[in-house]
Motif scaffolding. Sequence first.
Motif, PDB file in Angstrom:
ATOM      1  N   THR A   1       0.885  -1.240  -0.173  1.00 18.78           N
ATOM      2  CA  THR A   1       0.055   0.015  -0.108  1.00 18.78           C
ATOM      3  C   THR A   1       0.651   1.383   0.030  1.00 18.78           C
ATOM      4  N   TYR A   2       0.459   2.529  -0.460  1.00 13.81           N
ATOM      5  CA  TYR A   2       0.827   3.868  -0.249  1.00 13.81           C
ATOM      6  C   TYR A   2      -0.361   4.897  -0.502  1.00 13.81           C
ATOM      7  N   LEU A   3       0.185   5.621   0.028  1.00 10.08           N
ATOM      8  CA  LEU A   3      -0.883   7.111   0.280  1.00 10.08           C
ATOM      9  C   LEU A   3      -0.888   8.012  -0.913  1.00 10.08           C
ATOM     10  N   ALA A   4      -1.794   8.556  -1.265  1.00 11.50           N
ATOM     11  CA  ALA A   4      -2.052   9.617  -2.334  1.00 11.50           C
ATOM     12  C   ALA A   4      -2.925  10.551  -2.100  1.00 11.50           C
ATOM     13  N   ARG A   5      -2.768  11.718  -2.761  1.00 13.20           N
ATOM     14  CA  ARG A   5      -4.080  12.784  -2.416  1.00 13.20           C
ATOM     15  C   ARG A   5      -5.276  12.134  -3.054  1.00 13.20           C
TER      16      ARG A   5
ATOM     17  N   HIS B   1     -12.361  -2.586  -0.089  1.00 13.80           N
ATOM     18  CA  HIS B   1     -13.035  -2.358  -1.511  1.00 13.80           C
ATOM     19  C   HIS B   1     -12.034  -2.873  -2.665  1.00 13.80           C
ATOM     20  N   GLU B   2     -10.770  -2.080  -2.782  1.00 13.09           N
ATOM     21  CA  GLU B   2      -9.681  -2.502  -3.532  1.00 13.09           C
ATOM     22  C   GLU B   2      -9.226  -3.903  -3.497  1.00 13.09           C
ATOM     23  N   VAL B   3      -9.052  -4.320  -2.497  1.00 11.36           N
ATOM     24  CA  VAL B   3      -8.676  -5.778  -2.406  1.00 11.36           C
ATOM     25  C   VAL B   3      -9.784  -6.716  -2.896  1.00 11.36           C
ATOM     26  N   GLY B   4     -11.007  -6.196  -2.814  1.00 15.18           N
ATOM     27  CA  GLY B   4     -11.899  -7.071  -3.420  1.00 15.18           C
ATOM     28  C   GLY B   4     -11.988  -7.132  -5.074  1.00 15.18           C
TER      29      GLY B   4
ATOM     30  N   PRO C   1       4.445  -8.069 -10.133  1.00 12.44           N
ATOM     31  CA  PRO C   1       4.531  -9.030  -9.358  1.00 12.44           C
ATOM     32  C   PRO C   1       3.843  -9.205  -8.019  1.00 12.44           C
ATOM     33  N   VAL C   2       3.216  -7.801  -7.676  1.00 12.07           N
ATOM     34  CA  VAL C   2       2.442  -7.761  -6.570  1.00 12.07           C
ATOM     35  C   VAL C   2       1.278  -6.872  -6.724  1.00 12.07           C
ATOM     36  N   ALA C   3       0.286  -6.902  -5.958  1.00  9.81           N
ATOM     37  CA  ALA C   3      -0.933  -5.725  -6.029  1.00  9.81           C
ATOM     38  C   ALA C   3      -0.256  -4.644  -5.109  1.00  9.81           C
ATOM     39  N   ILE C   4      -0.606  -3.439  -5.671  1.00  6.01           N
ATOM     40  CA  ILE C   4      -0.357  -1.989  -5.479  1.00  6.01           C
ATOM     41  C   ILE C   4      -1.759  -1.380  -5.157  1.00  6.01           C
ATOM     42  N   ILE C   5      -1.808  -0.889  -3.837  1.00  5.52           N
ATOM     43  CA  ILE C   5      -3.110  -0.353  -3.485  1.00  5.52           C
ATOM     44  C   ILE C   5      -2.661   1.032  -3.177  1.00  5.52           C
ATOM     45  N   ARG C   6      -3.411   2.309  -3.642  1.00  2.79           N
ATOM     46  CA  ARG C   6      -3.201   3.590  -3.314  1.00  2.79           C
ATOM     47  C   ARG C   6      -4.592   3.906  -2.556  1.00  2.79           C
ATOM     48  N   VAL C   7      -4.351   4.132  -1.404  1.00  4.58           N
ATOM     49  CA  VAL C   7      -5.281   4.676  -0.491  1.00  4.58           C
ATOM     50  C   VAL C   7      -5.265   6.206  -0.065  1.00  4.58           C
ATOM     51  N   PRO C   8      -6.269   6.784  -0.174  1.00  2.00           N
ATOM     52  CA  PRO C   8      -6.384   8.243   0.114  1.00  2.00           C
ATOM     53  C   PRO C   8      -5.801   8.532   1.466  1.00  2.00           C
ATOM     54  N   ARG C   9      -4.912   9.719   1.386  1.00  2.00           N
ATOM     55  CA  ARG C   9      -4.106  10.369   2.706  1.00  2.00           C
ATOM     56  C   ARG C   9      -5.043  10.716   3.589  1.00  2.00           C
ATOM     57  N   GLU C  10      -6.316  11.418   2.919  1.00  2.00           N
ATOM     58  CA  GLU C  10      -6.991  12.159   3.926  1.00  2.00           C
ATOM     59  C   GLU C  10      -7.971  11.333   4.813  1.00  2.00           C
ATOM     60  N   ARG C  11      -7.966   9.838   4.658  1.00  2.00           N
ATOM     61  CA  ARG C  11      -8.707   8.837   5.295  1.00  2.00           C
ATOM     62  C   ARG C  11      -7.987   8.268   6.441  1.00  2.00           C
ATOM     63  N   MET C  12      -6.680   8.523   6.485  1.00  2.00           N
ATOM     64  CA  MET C  12      -5.956   8.234   7.681  1.00  2.00           C
ATOM     65  C   MET C  12      -6.050   9.026   8.834  1.00  2.00           C
ATOM     66  N   VAL C  13      -6.184   8.269  10.030  1.00  2.00           N
ATOM     67  CA  VAL C  13      -6.500   6.983  10.125  1.00  2.00           C
ATOM     68  C   VAL C  13      -8.169   7.013  10.992  1.00  2.00           C
ATOM     69  N   GLY C  14      -8.842   6.108  10.498  1.00  2.00           N
ATOM     70  CA  GLY C  14     -10.305   6.098  10.988  1.00  2.00           C
ATOM     71  C   GLY C  14     -10.785   4.832  10.185  1.00  2.00           C
TER      72      GLY C  14
ATOM     73  N   PRO D   1      -9.806  11.734  -2.842  1.00  2.00           N
ATOM     74  CA  PRO D   1     -10.595  11.022  -1.893  1.00  2.00           C
ATOM     75  C   PRO D   1     -10.949   9.432  -2.345  1.00  2.00           C
ATOM     76  N   GLY D   2     -10.380   9.200  -3.312  1.00  2.00           N
ATOM     77  CA  GLY D   2     -10.697   7.859  -3.933  1.00  2.00           C
ATOM     78  C   GLY D   2      -9.495   6.808  -3.774  1.00  2.00           C
ATOM     79  N   ALA D   3      -9.337   5.498  -3.502  1.00  2.00           N
ATOM     80  CA  ALA D   3      -8.542   4.606  -3.520  1.00  2.00           C
ATOM     81  C   ALA D   3      -8.351   4.195  -4.811  1.00  2.00           C
ATOM     82  N   ALA D   4      -7.386   3.304  -5.305  1.00  2.00           N
ATOM     83  CA  ALA D   4      -7.099   2.687  -6.554  1.00  2.00           C
ATOM     84  C   ALA D   4      -6.403   1.429  -6.446  1.00  2.00           C
ATOM     85  N   ILE D   5      -6.538   0.368  -7.177  1.00  2.00           N
ATOM     86  CA  ILE D   5      -5.535  -0.667  -7.191  1.00  2.00           C
ATOM     87  C   ILE D   5      -4.943  -0.903  -8.579  1.00  2.00           C
ATOM     88  N   ARG D   6      -3.532  -1.287  -8.574  1.00  2.00           N
ATOM     89  CA  ARG D   6      -3.001  -1.980  -9.872  1.00  2.00           C
ATOM     90  C   ARG D   6      -2.690  -3.444  -9.265  1.00  2.00           C
TER      91      ARG D   6
END
Length: 433
Positions: free
Chosen positions: A143-147, A189-192, A167-180, A149-154
Amino acid sequence: MERRLSAALLELEARGLLVRLDQIRPLALHETMVMAAALPVPASLEIERFLHAGRTVLRRQIHAYLAWLDGPGRSARPDEQQHRFVLIRMRFNAVLSQFDTFTEVVTQRSESRTGVWLSGLDVLAADALAITPWIQDRPEVVTYLARGPGAAIRRARTRLPGGDASPVAIIRVPRERMVGHGIASSLVHEVGHQGAALLGLVESLREDVSRQRPLTPERVPAWRSWERWVSEVIADLWSVAALGISSTLGLLAVVSLPRFFVFRPSDDDPHPTPYLRVLLSCAIGAELYPHPQWADMARTWKELYPVADLPPERQDEFALLEAEIPAFALLLAEHRSPALQGRSLRNSFPLGQRRPQRLLKLFHQWRSDLGVLARQPPTLVFAVVGQARAAQLITPEAESELLSAVLRAWALRSSLSTHQTISTTRRLQSRAS
């Protein structure tokens, strides 16, 4: 034979590529970070091997080009010499893009607190992918953070720049949602998406929706919409199945937008119209975990965004779609993909552990005891905390503090466990030799 100026120029350019290629260091030497913030060791090894293989192949291609340029290619036409060089330079740029993709994941691991949180989110993502036992050969997830509101997955095994499979799944999660609790909703959702791809759920669900589509003309448009939205809907189902109402609360926060965007037609967007997406999430929750809370949540959402303020034709459109939501939610829960070996989606997740009453019971039992929480499945912890948040038993401040602490605990435990395993393996190998 006198060498052309073009060949000399291209040789210098190719040698320059080699110099710049040799300046790319392994990611393990790229950033400093505390041990608890490091990538999972299996993921790190997969990434390093992938990047090393790409650099090795490119280096061989450059050397082969230089040998050709000094031999048979010496008398080739300048445009042929240029064509071959341009192909190599395009590959060089692809290798750089791949490196930058993973560098973005690694760089944030050096940030104070953020790096350890990300390591904890890696553990959460791995648990979310392992929540159903029917996935074989699960890929690593980082995982890593990005600006924004939305998340995304490669997704793992999809194409990176240059055409190579990640070789791996990379999930971008929104920085504004850390931490809750909302960070888990976006992440799972992205893992889904990854889980659905590994189980072939999008294809089998589309076929199921197409077969079950009602024949009455007035109902057909709604089911065509569900069929178009299946890829996002199944990811929402995965999140609700793992997190309970915590998933819906997180989704509500993401799509709480100005009215125009909440009711805007989806057109070719694979995401359902936000207004309908929240209602569908509630319906999925009610199908998986029957409880009055889902009707309460749907009613609250409708009060926040009243349809009565829309033009009459739009009201009729939403009324038709809303009327089909319960039937569609039932179809989702009862869907039986070949990859699930005849089981329904409903019976492919540990739903019994995440019923609202049980989640609240666990919340009272655990009493924010970090030692207890750190030993539980991460998705279950977020489901418990989210249920407590829905019941107004925990404040946002206490929630953030608790989840930050448990993310750190998971990161530390994962790191220590990995290093202990490596140390034990080395001792056994030493004794064997």
